[in-house]
Design an enzyme around this catalytic site. Structure first.
Site, PDB file in Angstrom:
ATOM      1  N   CYS A  81      68.433  57.265  33.310  1.00  0.00           N
ATOM      2  CA  CYS A  81      68.041  56.135  34.865  1.00  0.00           C
ATOM      3  C   CYS A  81      66.927  55.500  35.393  1.00  0.00           C
ATOM      4  CB  CYS A  81      68.720  56.827  35.779  1.00  0.00           C
ATOM      5  SG  CYS A  81      67.885  58.280  35.696  1.00  0.00           S
ATOM      6  N   ARG A 116      83.202  62.592  30.639  1.00  0.00           N
ATOM      7  CA  ARG A 116      82.974  62.265  29.458  1.00  0.00           C
ATOM      8  C   ARG A 116      82.334  63.460  28.436  1.00  0.00           C
ATOM      9  NH1 ARG A 116      85.272  57.877  30.651  1.00  0.00           N
ATOM     10  NH2 ARG A 116      84.097  56.586  31.578  1.00  0.00           N
TER      11      ARG A 116
HETATM   12  P1  NAD Z   1      79.027  56.984  36.984  1.00  0.00           P
HETATM   13  O1  NAD Z   1      79.006  56.281  38.320  1.00  0.00           O
HETATM   14  O2  NAD Z   1      80.285  56.436  36.783  1.00  0.00           O
HETATM   15  O3  NAD Z   1      79.618  58.650  36.809  1.00  0.00           O
HETATM   16  C1  NAD Z   1      79.481  59.695  38.295  1.00  0.00           C
HETATM   17  C2  NAD Z   1      80.301  60.649  38.025  1.00  0.00           C
HETATM   18  O4  NAD Z   1      80.985  59.890  39.441  1.00  0.00           O
HETATM   19  C3  NAD Z   1      80.677  61.094  37.994  1.00  0.00           C
HETATM   20  O5  NAD Z   1      81.104  62.209  38.205  1.00  0.00           O
HETATM   21  C4  NAD Z   1      81.996  60.488  37.837  1.00  0.00           C
HETATM   22  O6  NAD Z   1      82.983  61.413  37.887  1.00  0.00           O
HETATM   23  C5  NAD Z   1      82.759  59.898  39.277  1.00  0.00           C
HETATM   24  N1  NAD Z   1      83.572  58.316  39.615  1.00  0.00           N
HETATM   25  C6  NAD Z   1      82.813  57.989  38.376  1.00  0.00           C
HETATM   26  N2  NAD Z   1      83.571  56.896  39.110  1.00  0.00           N
HETATM   27  C7  NAD Z   1      84.410  57.498  40.267  1.00  0.00           C
HETATM   28  C8  NAD Z   1      84.907  56.440  41.524  1.00  0.00           C
HETATM   29  N3  NAD Z   1      85.634  55.758  42.081  1.00  0.00           N
HETATM   30  N4  NAD Z   1      85.752  57.466  42.249  1.00  0.00           N
HETATM   31  C9  NAD Z   1      85.060  58.464  42.897  1.00  0.00           C
HETATM   32  N5  NAD Z   1      84.339  59.079  41.944  1.00  0.00           N
HETATM   33  C10 NAD Z   1      83.677  58.452  40.426  1.00  0.00           C
HETATM   34  O7  NAD Z   1      78.266  57.205  36.230  1.00  0.00           O
HETATM   35  P2  NAD Z   1      77.713  57.608  34.415  1.00  0.00           P
HETATM   36  O8  NAD Z   1      77.951  56.130  34.011  1.00  0.00           O
HETATM   37  O9  NAD Z   1      78.568  58.331  34.465  1.00  0.00           O
HETATM   38  O10 NAD Z   1      76.291  57.503  34.807  1.00  0.00           O
HETATM   39  C11 NAD Z   1      75.529  56.096  34.416  1.00  0.00           C
HETATM   40  C12 NAD Z   1      75.069  55.391  35.502  1.00  0.00           C
HETATM   41  O11 NAD Z   1      74.456  56.906  36.672  1.00  0.00           O
HETATM   42  C13 NAD Z   1      73.945  54.892  35.445  1.00  0.00           C
HETATM   43  O12 NAD Z   1      74.260  53.523  36.598  1.00  0.00           O
HETATM   44  C14 NAD Z   1      72.983  55.572  35.779  1.00  0.00           C
HETATM   45  O13 NAD Z   1      70.998  54.451  36.085  1.00  0.00           O
HETATM   46  C15 NAD Z   1      73.236  56.606  36.719  1.00  0.00           C
HETATM   47  N6  NAD Z   1      71.570  58.010  37.251  1.00  0.00           N
HETATM   48  C16 NAD Z   1      70.995  57.852  38.104  1.00  0.00           C
HETATM   49  C17 NAD Z   1      70.284  58.341  38.165  1.00  0.00           C
HETATM   50  C18 NAD Z   1      69.061  58.977  39.013  1.00  0.00           C
HETATM   51  O14 NAD Z   1      68.183  59.480  39.384  1.00  0.00           O
HETATM   52  N7  NAD Z   1      69.073  58.025  40.011  1.00  0.00           N
HETATM   53  C19 NAD Z   1      70.533  59.892  37.047  1.00  0.00           C
HETATM   54  C20 NAD Z   1      70.747  59.892  36.647  1.00  0.00           C
HETATM   55  C21 NAD Z   1      71.607  58.425  35.936  1.00  0.00           C
END
Ligand code: NAD
Length: 505
Positions: free
Chosen positions: A288, A184
């Site tokens: 998060c 994104r």
């Molecule tokens: P996401 O899980 O959709 O994506 C994260 C990463 O995973 C991206 O690089 C994406 O390309 C990859 N990805 C997405 N779908 C995938 C799949 N099916 N297979 C393999 N890889 C895949 O998360 P997002 O929407 O980018 O971010 C928001 C989320 O992240 C929220 O749930 C938030 O709470 C979490 N978050 C957690 C923390 C923490 O410290 N715990 C910090 C920041 C964000």
């Protein structure tokens, strides 16, 4: 050509010290979420790109792992200066693709700086252990060595801070690093690559592989990738942990969250409302550690709900570049529609919509992905507005009778990232911090993200793996221990071999 020169058009990989176009044909649009306009085309890695990035990183890791700690430290200090010098420019890159307000983007860079500063102390972190004369003439000592090639897979919501929770310590400990940023908002990663290079990092030690699931799966299953750091949503974190461990890798996978803040009747309710308002709606709730549930205890509830309503109605929603903007848009139209759907479900479930942001229109930004601040009272724990991680500007109020019930609600929630309590009682605060099953706790602090020299991580469905990011855990995650037992026989002393298990004398 500089790594960022073309970032508003075609967004490429950065491999072996150079921008590198994809060998495949897959591309994806990147948007400015405040306008809804496409600002770039992101190249998505295929098999050949993945293999190239890993091969380059593997070769780089061989020499980088042998680099002196002095050299690594100098590079990290230089990186720090470059990040400071280019903060404004980097914040603009973040805001253009993420949508958060510029001050908030600068704040995330400030948090990334802290992680670099922690890594600047690598000479101290990597000090080994030594036991002299454990047996006559024998010493034992241990030191830590890098894993090799480590990949960081990161979410959209902190395109600089989260990669920098990983790369500085991974690189300081002697690994080569491949960043797979969110598709994104991928441009900030290229700017980071440029800064590492300018700081003197040898080519191939920090690489950027742009892409989606195909890139992620390629890294998870690649035999030359040794460790995976992941931050993202819970279902993907679970998948990453299972797949990476099945392929023999060390993995830490941080997931989603539903963070509760408890407000007791003895709290300063004005201060609590002020903090909760900012913690719920800052970054449009796409944090998060955002507070998404206010747990109002007893007689605190009515006053808190009133004060929250006043404040929610005064939040300025505008493009992140506007000087007076408190919060910007959501990341995609899908995210906006999902948030609106959950608000509608809460209403249908019988909760009270105190402030409804669904119909907000931002003048001049009609194409942007905005939802206004939304406050929902009398929410029950079986409603979707409570159960789902909304990841939008929605604060729900759950009313409970006492602190014990508040703690029970929090502990029955499957997530366990962050939580907070607002009170003027040390006794209640102490009871709370000891009883909650949550990784990070704030006392009169709404978003208890620890400073980078303490480790950051949640419990339960908010983290899969053993070690958190940042702080001492990061040193352990990116290294493995080696223990040497040593004897240098003295000519005058025979060193008798033994067929029995050695004992000490
Ligand atoms: P996401 O899980 O959709 O994506 C994260 C990463 O995973 C991206 O690089 C994406 O390309 C990859 N990805 C997405 N779908 C995938 C799949 N099916 N297979 C393999 N890889 C895949 O998360 P997002 O929407 O980018 O971010 C928001 C989320 O992240 C929220 O749930 C938030 O709470 C979490 N978050 C957690 C923390 C923490 O410290 N715990 C910090 C920041 C964000």
């Amino acid at each position: 050509m500089s790594a960022t020169a073309e970032r508003t058009n075609t967004i490429t990989h950065f491999i072996g010290g150079k921008q590198k176009s994809s060998t495949g044909a897959r591309e994806q649009d990147v948007y400015n979420p405040a306008t809804g306009k496409v600002t770039g085309q992101l190249q998505l890695a295929g098999r050949a790109d993945i293999d190239e990035a890993v091969a380059v990183a593997k070769t780089a890791a061989e020499s980088w792992s042998q680099s002196s700690l002095t050299k690594r430290t100098k590079i990290l200090f230089s990186l720090r200066e470059k990040l400071v010098a280019r903060t404004e420019e980097m914040a603009a890159v973040i805001t253009a693709e993420h949508g958060k307000v510029l001050d908030d983007a600068k704040g995330e860079i400030g948090r990334a700086l802290e992680a670099v500063e922690f890594a600047c102390g690598i000479v101290e972190h990597l000090k080994g252990e030594y036991s002299s004369q454990v047996s006559t003439g024998i010493d034992v000592y241990s030191f830590r060595e890098p894993l090799g090639v480590v990949a960081g897979i990161t979410p959209f919501n902190f395109p600089v801070m989260v990669p920098m929770w990983m790369a500085p310590m991974a690189i300081a400990t002697g690994n080569a690093f491949i960043l797979k940023p969110s598709e994104r908002d991928p441009s900030a990663a290229l700017m980071l690559a440029e800064l590492w290079q300018e700081a003197g990092l040898p080519d191939g030690v920090f690489n950027v592989l742009q892409g989606d699931k195909e890139a992620v799966d390629g890294l998870l299953k690649h035999e030359d990738v040794d460790g995976i750091s992941f931050v993202g949503s819970t279902p993907i974190a679970k998948y990453i942990h299972e797949t990476a461990t099945a392929h023999g890798k060390r993995v830490q996978a941080l997931g989603g969250a539903k963070n509760h803040a408890v407000v007791l009747p003895d709290a300063d309710i004005d201060a609590a409302a002020e903090h909760l308002n900012a913690a719920a709606f800052g970054a449009a709730g796409e944090r998060c550690m955002a507070i998404s549930v206010a747990v109002a205890v007893g007689e605190a509830a009515d006053e808190l709900a009133d004060k929250l309503r006043e404040r929610a109605n005064n939040v300025v929603v505008a493009e992140g570049t506007h000087a007076d903007s408190d919060m910007g848009p959501l990341i995609t139209p899908q995210a906006r529609d999902r948030v609106k759907r959950i608000i509608g479900e809460a209403e249908a479930d019988g909760a009270t919509l105190v402030t409804d942001g669904r119909d907000l229109v931002v003048k001049g930004n009609e194409g942007g992905f905005f939802v206004g601040p939304t406050l929902i009272d009398h929410v029950k724990t079986d409603m979707s507005a409570y159960k789902e991680e909304i990841f939008g500007p929605v604060l729900v109020i759950v009313r409970v009778a006492n602190l014990d019930e508040a703690i029970r609600v929090i502990n029955e929630n499957p997530y366990g990232n962050g939580t907070g309590i607002f009170t003027s009682s040390g006794a209640f605060a102490r009871q709370f911090q000891r009883a909650v099953k949550v990784g990070m706790v704030g006392v009169n602090i709404p978003i208890p993200v620890p400073v980078a020299w303490h480790s950051f991580g949640g419990w339960n469905d908010s983290l899969f793996g053993d070690l958190h990011v940042n702080g001492p855990d990061s040193m352990h995650f990116y290294t493995r221990n080696k223990v040497v037992t040593q004897r240098w026989p003295e000519p005058a002393r025979a060193s008798g071999a033994s067929f029995s298990f050695p004992t000490h004398d």
